[in-house]
Design an enzyme around this catalytic site. Structure first.
Site, PDB file in Angstrom:
ATOM      1  N   HIS A  42       5.227   6.351  -6.453  1.00 33.13           N
ATOM      2  CA  HIS A  42       5.375   5.052  -5.806  1.00 33.13           C
ATOM      3  C   HIS A  42       6.784   4.855  -5.253  1.00 33.13           C
ATOM      4  O   HIS A  42       7.764   5.305  -5.841  1.00 33.13           O
ATOM      5  CB  HIS A  42       5.057   3.932  -6.804  1.00 33.13           C
TER       6      HIS A  42
ATOM      7  N   ASN B 175       0.876  -1.176   0.000  1.00 30.50           N
ATOM      8  CA  ASN B 175       0.000   0.000   0.000  1.00 30.50           C
ATOM      9  C   ASN B 175       0.907   1.217   0.000  1.00 30.50           C
ATOM     10  O   ASN B 175       2.087   1.117   0.338  1.00 30.50           O
ATOM     11  CB  ASN B 175      -0.952   0.001   1.202  1.00 30.50           C
TER      12      ASN B 175
END
Length: 181
Positions: free
Chosen positions: A44, A33
């Site tokens: 990310h 997550n």
């Protein structure tokens, strides 16, 4: 690198981080997550101690070390990134078993729609929780989603001291060889 106050990082919990995806990728990497730094930046694996980007390069997936802000370039290499659970948190242990299971269900549907050659889940514990596979180990799995094969990789978090960047790069390299075969 941008510095965020604790209040800014806390506010990031409510932000969704967009996937970097396209149809028919060679490998779709799947994190657990978003961490708070990832949510704050929208990139990310943005936390400075995370080894995802260096390992991706060391394993030969990318010709140079990419910065998190360059994540869009992954598509040109046939790679993408998503997460099991969309909700940002400071630590993965803040996620519930229900969140993992629901995340696994949504991930399976996303993979069947996008049809990557390989789904690479970074974190064996997350994979086990999302897909109720208590015996899963690092490496290729028997499970498939349509024609998509699954590989479980070590978690690149700096907290995962059992794996060095070099040993992670070897495992990522095994996946790269399989994806190119």
């Amino acid at each position: 690198m941008t510095r965020f106050t604790p209040a800014e990082l806390e506010a990031a919990r409510d932000r969704l981080v967009p996937d970097v995806v396209a149809d028919g990728l060679q490998v779709l990497f799947c994190g657990i997550n978003p961490g708070l730094m990832t949510a704050a930046t929208g990139h990310h694996f943005a936390r400075p101690g995370n080894r995802f980007w260096p390992v991706l390069h060391l394993s030969g997936f990318t010709p140079r070390l990419l910065k998190p802000s360059e994540q869009g370039e992954l598509l040109s290499y046939g790679l993408g990134i998503t997460n099991v659970v969309a909700r940002a948190s400071a630590r993965a242990d803040e996620l519930s078993a229900d969140e993992y299971r629901e995340g696994g269900r949504l991930l399976a549907a996303r993979v069947e729609r996008l049809r990557p050659r390989w789904l690479a889940v970074v974190g064996v514990t997350a994979y086990r929780a999302a897909f109720d596979d208590r015996k899963a180990k690092i490496g290729p799995q028997e499970r498939t989603f349509g024609s998509t094969r699954v590989w479980v990789l070590p978690n690149p978090s700096g907290l995962n001291a059992h794996w060095t960047a070099a040993t992670m790069a070897e495992e990522f390299g095994r996946l790269r060889a399989a994806a190119q075969a």
